[in-house]
Design a protein around this motif. Structure first.
Motif: not given
Length: 119
Positions: A14-21, A82-92, A112-119
């Protein structure tokens, strides 16, 4: 034939970033509005972000506004999220597609691409 390939997902804290393409190997969407959508387990797929074909107009779901940024490079037939300040509820699982406002513009979807945010 449209061939969309999403990539860039992963596991972040949580709080991290991912960049999807999203690469469009079918080269169909270079003149089309594009969007990112996501689907969490047990939930329906939902709209995340929209970018016009020129890249000038963008808008977002309220839940991601101020944290996510959509962009595109038409020369590379690629759309980014670009996904910043990620939250657990962004997991999808995140998907790209043509966009008609906040709705998908095509019936076919990539894997699709899996993004998982751990709290």
């Amino acid at each position: 034939q449209v061939q969309l390939a999403e990539s860039g997902g992963g596991l972040v804290q949580a709080g991290g970033s991912l960049r999807l393409s999203c690469a469009d190997s079918g080269r169909i969407f270079s003149n089309d509005n594009m969007g990112w959508f996501r689907q969490a387990p047990g939930k329906e797929r939902e709209f995340v972000a929209f970018v016009s074909w020129s890249g000038v107009v963008t808008y977002y779901a309220d839940s991601v506004k101020g944290r996510f940024t959509i962009s595109r490079d038409n020369a590379k037939n690629t759309v980014y999220l670009q996904m910043n300040s990620l939250k657990a509820e962004d997991s999808a699982i995140y998907y790209c597609n043509a966009a008609r406002g906040r709705a998908a513009g095509a019936e076919s979807w990539g894997q699709g691409t899996q993004g998982t945010v751990s709290s």
